[in-house]
Design an enzyme around this catalytic site. Structure first.
Site, PDB file in Angstrom:
ATOM      1  N   ARG A 125     -18.543  30.045  20.781  1.00 46.68           N
ATOM      2  CA  ARG A 125     -17.876  28.845  20.316  1.00 46.68           C
ATOM      3  C   ARG A 125     -17.221  29.045  18.944  1.00 46.68           C
ATOM      4  O   ARG A 125     -16.155  28.538  18.666  1.00 46.68           O
ATOM      5  CB  ARG A 125     -18.861  27.680  20.229  1.00 46.68           C
ATOM      6  CG  ARG A 125     -18.201  26.408  19.733  1.00 46.68           C
ATOM      7  CD  ARG A 125     -19.140  25.324  19.272  1.00 46.68           C
ATOM      8  NE  ARG A 125     -20.342  25.152  20.060  1.00 46.68           N
ATOM      9  CZ  ARG A 125     -20.379  24.642  21.281  1.00 46.68           C
ATOM     10  NH1 ARG A 125     -19.273  24.272  21.878  1.00 46.68           N
ATOM     11  NH2 ARG A 125     -21.523  24.515  21.894  1.00 46.68           N
ATOM     12  N   TYR A 126     -17.917  29.765  18.083  1.00 40.55           N
ATOM     13  CA  TYR A 126     -17.433  29.970  16.718  1.00 40.55           C
ATOM     14  C   TYR A 126     -16.745  31.335  16.634  1.00 40.55           C
ATOM     15  O   TYR A 126     -17.037  32.226  17.432  1.00 40.55           O
ATOM     16  CB  TYR A 126     -18.614  29.941  15.747  1.00 40.55           C
ATOM     17  CG  TYR A 126     -19.347  28.623  15.668  1.00 40.55           C
ATOM     18  CD1 TYR A 126     -18.781  27.537  15.006  1.00 40.55           C
ATOM     19  CD2 TYR A 126     -20.608  28.475  16.240  1.00 40.55           C
ATOM     20  CE1 TYR A 126     -19.462  26.328  14.911  1.00 40.55           C
ATOM     21  CE2 TYR A 126     -21.296  27.269  16.151  1.00 40.55           C
ATOM     22  CZ  TYR A 126     -20.723  26.204  15.486  1.00 40.55           C
ATOM     23  OH  TYR A 126     -21.397  25.013  15.392  1.00 40.55           O
ATOM     24  N   ARG A 129     -19.500  34.513  15.754  1.00 39.67           N
ATOM     25  CA  ARG A 129     -20.887  34.611  16.207  1.00 39.67           C
ATOM     26  C   ARG A 129     -21.055  34.043  17.610  1.00 39.67           C
ATOM     27  O   ARG A 129     -20.279  33.181  18.019  1.00 39.67           O
ATOM     28  CB  ARG A 129     -21.832  33.917  15.230  1.00 39.67           C
ATOM     29  CG  ARG A 129     -21.534  32.472  14.937  1.00 39.67           C
ATOM     30  CD  ARG A 129     -22.081  32.129  13.543  1.00 39.67           C
ATOM     31  NE  ARG A 129     -22.052  30.695  13.248  1.00 39.67           N
ATOM     32  CZ  ARG A 129     -20.972  30.052  12.840  1.00 39.67           C
ATOM     33  NH1 ARG A 129     -19.821  30.668  12.730  1.00 39.67           N
ATOM     34  NH2 ARG A 129     -21.040  28.760  12.566  1.00 39.67           N
ATOM     35  N   CYS A 138     -39.632  29.140  28.609  1.00 42.26           N
ATOM     36  CA  CYS A 138     -40.249  28.883  27.310  1.00 42.26           C
ATOM     37  C   CYS A 138     -41.758  28.845  27.484  1.00 42.26           C
ATOM     38  O   CYS A 138     -42.259  28.701  28.600  1.00 42.26           O
ATOM     39  CB  CYS A 138     -39.780  27.545  26.744  1.00 42.26           C
ATOM     40  SG  CYS A 138     -38.087  27.574  26.132  1.00 42.26           S
ATOM     41  N   CYS A 142     -40.127  21.289  25.760  1.00 42.02           N
ATOM     42  CA  CYS A 142     -39.880  20.110  24.937  1.00 42.02           C
ATOM     43  C   CYS A 142     -39.135  19.092  25.795  1.00 42.02           C
ATOM     44  O   CYS A 142     -38.132  19.436  26.437  1.00 42.02           O
ATOM     45  CB  CYS A 142     -39.005  20.472  23.737  1.00 42.02           C
ATOM     46  SG  CYS A 142     -39.595  21.905  22.799  1.00 42.02           S
ATOM     47  N   CYS A 145     -35.269  18.771  25.558  1.00 41.10           N
ATOM     48  CA  CYS A 145     -34.559  20.059  25.567  1.00 41.10           C
ATOM     49  C   CYS A 145     -33.066  19.876  25.853  1.00 41.10           C
ATOM     50  O   CYS A 145     -32.683  19.303  26.867  1.00 41.10           O
ATOM     51  CB  CYS A 145     -35.165  20.983  26.618  1.00 41.10           C
ATOM     52  SG  CYS A 145     -34.289  22.571  26.718  1.00 41.10           S
ATOM     53  N   ARG A 147     -31.115  22.095  26.736  1.00 41.82           N
ATOM     54  CA  ARG A 147     -30.738  22.977  27.838  1.00 41.82           C
ATOM     55  C   ARG A 147     -31.595  22.739  29.077  1.00 41.82           C
ATOM     56  O   ARG A 147     -31.820  23.646  29.875  1.00 41.82           O
ATOM     57  CB  ARG A 147     -30.821  24.430  27.385  1.00 41.82           C
ATOM     58  CG  ARG A 147     -29.467  24.969  27.059  1.00 41.82           C
ATOM     59  CD  ARG A 147     -29.484  26.352  26.467  1.00 41.82           C
ATOM     60  NE  ARG A 147     -28.769  26.260  25.215  1.00 41.82           N
ATOM     61  CZ  ARG A 147     -29.234  26.649  24.047  1.00 41.82           C
ATOM     62  NH1 ARG A 147     -30.415  27.236  23.961  1.00 41.82           N
ATOM     63  NH2 ARG A 147     -28.516  26.482  22.957  1.00 41.82           N
ATOM     64  N   ASP A 306     -29.649  15.594  20.528  1.00 51.88           N
ATOM     65  CA  ASP A 306     -28.495  15.676  21.426  1.00 51.88           C
ATOM     66  C   ASP A 306     -28.565  14.580  22.489  1.00 51.88           C
ATOM     67  O   ASP A 306     -29.650  14.114  22.847  1.00 51.88           O
ATOM     68  CB  ASP A 306     -28.459  17.043  22.112  1.00 51.88           C
ATOM     69  CG  ASP A 306     -28.074  18.161  21.150  1.00 51.88           C
ATOM     70  OD1 ASP A 306     -27.358  17.872  20.166  1.00 51.88           O
ATOM     71  OD2 ASP A 306     -28.493  19.310  21.383  1.00 51.88           O
ATOM     72  N   ASP A 343     -24.745  18.129  16.605  1.00 46.61           N
ATOM     73  CA  ASP A 343     -24.025  19.089  17.434  1.00 46.61           C
ATOM     74  C   ASP A 343     -23.060  18.229  18.250  1.00 46.61           C
ATOM     75  O   ASP A 343     -23.485  17.439  19.096  1.00 46.61           O
ATOM     76  CB  ASP A 343     -25.005  19.880  18.320  1.00 46.61           C
ATOM     77  CG  ASP A 343     -24.553  21.310  18.522  1.00 46.61           C
ATOM     78  OD1 ASP A 343     -23.306  21.523  18.574  1.00 46.61           O
ATOM     79  OD2 ASP A 343     -25.401  22.204  18.630  1.00 46.61           O
ATOM     80  N   LYS A 350     -21.643  22.318  15.322  1.00 44.81           N
ATOM     81  CA  LYS A 350     -22.499  21.557  14.414  1.00 44.81           C
ATOM     82  C   LYS A 350     -21.685  20.971  13.266  1.00 44.81           C
ATOM     83  O   LYS A 350     -20.933  21.687  12.617  1.00 44.81           O
ATOM     84  CB  LYS A 350     -23.584  22.474  13.859  1.00 44.81           C
ATOM     85  CG  LYS A 350     -24.502  23.025  14.942  1.00 44.81           C
ATOM     86  CD  LYS A 350     -25.454  24.052  14.382  1.00 44.81           C
ATOM     87  CE  LYS A 350     -26.301  24.672  15.465  1.00 44.81           C
ATOM     88  NZ  LYS A 350     -25.540  25.607  16.339  1.00 44.81           N
TER      89      LYS A 350
HETATM   90  C1  LIG Z   1     -25.908  26.776  16.641  1.00 37.32           C
HETATM   91  C2  LIG Z   1     -25.008  27.730  17.275  1.00 37.32           C
HETATM   92  C3  LIG Z   1     -24.665  28.924  16.628  1.00 37.32           C
HETATM   93  C4  LIG Z   1     -25.191  29.281  15.251  1.00 37.32           C
HETATM   94  O1  LIG Z   1     -24.684  28.399  14.298  1.00 37.32           O
HETATM   95  P1  LIG Z   1     -25.097  28.559  12.759  1.00 37.32           P
HETATM   96  O2  LIG Z   1     -24.526  27.333  12.101  1.00 37.32           O
HETATM   97  O3  LIG Z   1     -24.469  29.831  12.283  1.00 37.32           O
HETATM   98  O4  LIG Z   1     -26.579  28.620  12.689  1.00 37.32           O
HETATM   99  C5  LIG Z   1     -23.797  29.775  17.274  1.00 37.32           C
HETATM  100  N1  LIG Z   1     -23.281  29.476  18.475  1.00 37.32           N
HETATM  101  C6  LIG Z   1     -23.578  28.337  19.103  1.00 37.32           C
HETATM  102  C7  LIG Z   1     -22.958  28.047  20.432  1.00 37.32           C
HETATM  103  C8  LIG Z   1     -24.462  27.424  18.532  1.00 37.32           C
HETATM  104  O5  LIG Z   1     -24.776  26.288  19.183  1.00 37.32           O
END
Ligand SMILES: *Cc1c(COP(=O)(O)O)cnc(C)c1O
Length: 386
Positions: A125-126, A129, A138, A142, A145, A147, A306, A343, A350
């Site tokens: 998404r980002y 990362r 798990c 929870c 959850c 997911r 969520d 989120d 986020k």
């Molecule tokens: C939370 C998340 C991350 C990590 O986000 P950070 O703000 O760097 O901790 C990376 N990818 C996805 C899809 C996430 O939901």
């Protein structure tokens, strides 16, 4: 009978053997992660052996089999106060009938992960990362959850992570410098299996940073062995985010497990979910974050719950979260204050939410208030003033 010690929650204590005290479990069994996982509470009969359930819970347990399985490790189960039907531990893991309530705002994939998966199991998404969903299991489940659609094996979807395709995607995508292992819980893998995944990731030169999101240290601290920590240590820099919501979860066993990780150089963060009747209260949150610092864990995120299906009874207003942050910031150690985030529903990632400390901001000055409500003025540098 099992009686919980009275407050304060700020104490570290062991609740073992608790509900299992009449069963003569040997110390070596109790301290074994395999025993803990094999002896999880997964059925209505096992639950009723220990707790007088409410009607809402009994109906919830019967329904949980086709949405999100119930599983509670003995270690975690022992934190439940049998006298308190509203026990904050119980609310996190014992299903309730409210989970079947329909709410038009709720979704099966509230963070829009499925639409950001270039390879099954890999959420990108980002820009720099990725979130790598390595398992659908798990130690305990929870009830909120995010997911639940794929986790525990009874929901509407299955997770079919394609490991080879994911590794090849990561090799090609040189912009990815950060990989987050989650699921499910990667610490349920054997040391050898997790070592193999980490070794493969570490063979990719542009991956600088690896982290694991895990609730294993809370649900089954017995899994955090010296052997596991020695293996993890080979893959530094490796960070770990745990997930705790209530100070009672930080038992002496959990504290020891976190110390072992920290002593092997694993930086520790914590993610909490703001939950109605669990931690939607500044006093409880303050105890939690203080205990986390004592365990060398830095509170990282506090999540607005969520919009996952069946979570209406656990969600709070956004204002409650902002209020809690406001009651922490300035009033206690800066390291103890997590970032409150939503989120974004549908998949925006986020988004931070903060109390408003800026009263006025223009070219000339910024008028701010501090944690006590006193106002101050900071003049902008003459150079940038018009
Ligand atoms: C939370 C998340 C991350 C990590 O986000 P950070 O703000 O760097 O901790 C990376 N990818 C996805 C899809 C996430 O939901």
């Amino acid at each position: 009978m099992h009686h919980l010690p009275p407050l304060p929650e700020k104490e570290f204590r062991s609740y073992a053997p608790g509900y299992w005290s009449s069963k003569n479990v040997s110390a070596s069994d109790w301290n074994s992660a395999t025993w803990q996982l094999k002896n999880r509470i997964t059925t209505l009969a096992q639950l009723e052996e220990h707790l007088a359930l409410t009607e809402e819970e009994r109906a919830g347990v019967l329904l949980s089999g086709n949405k999100l399985a119930m599983a509670i490790t003995p270690h975690y189960f022992n934190l439940i106060d049998p006298e308190d039907p509203n026990c904050p531990i119980r609310r996190q893991v014992v299903p309730r009938i409210e989970e079947s309530w329909e709410d038009p705002d709720e979704m099966s994939d509230p963070c829009g992960e499925d639409s950001h998966m270039p390879v099954p199991g890999l959420v990108h998404r980002y820009p720099d990362r990725v979130l790598f969903l390595v398992t659908d299991r798990c130690a305990s489940y929870c009830r909120y959850c995010t997911r639940s659609r794929v986790v525990s094996g009874v929901g509407e979807q299955e997770l079919h992570t394609e490991f080879e395709a994911a590794f090849r995607y990561l090799e090609r995508h040189t912009e990815v410098r950060d990989v987050l292992l989650s699921g499910g819980d990667a610490l349920l893998f054997s040391d050898a299996k997790l070592d193999a995944i980490l070794t493969r990731l570490r063979s990719i030169k542009h991956i600088e940073f690896v982290r694991i999101g895990s609730r294993v240290p809370i649900f089954v601290p017995q899994r955090i062995t010296p052997e596991l920590c020695k293996m993890l240590q080979k893959h530094h820099p490796l960070w770990l985010s745990i997930h705790t919501n209530h100070p009672r979860e930080l038992t002496t066993e959990v504290r020891d497990a976190l110390a072992l990780l920290a002593n092997h150089g694993v930086p520790l963060g914590n993610q909490s979910v703001l939950l109605r009747g669990v931690n939607d209260n500044a006093e409880v949150m303050k105890s939690l974050v203080h205990k986390l610092l004592m365990c060398r864990v830095r509170p990282y995120y506090l999540y607005q719950c969520d919009l996952i299906q069946g979570s209406s009874h656990l969600r709070t207003s956004v204002a409650d979260g902002i209020d809690i942050i406001e009651q922490l910031r300035g009033h206690t150690t800066g390291y103890a204050v997590p970032q409150f985030v939503i989120d974004a529903p549908g998949g925006g990632g986020k988004v931070p939410l903060n109390p408003d400390y800026v009263l006025v901001r223009d070219e000339q000055r910024v008028v701010i208030r501090n944690y006590e409500g006193k106002t101050f003025e900071y003049p902008e540098p003459a150079l940038v003033r018009r």
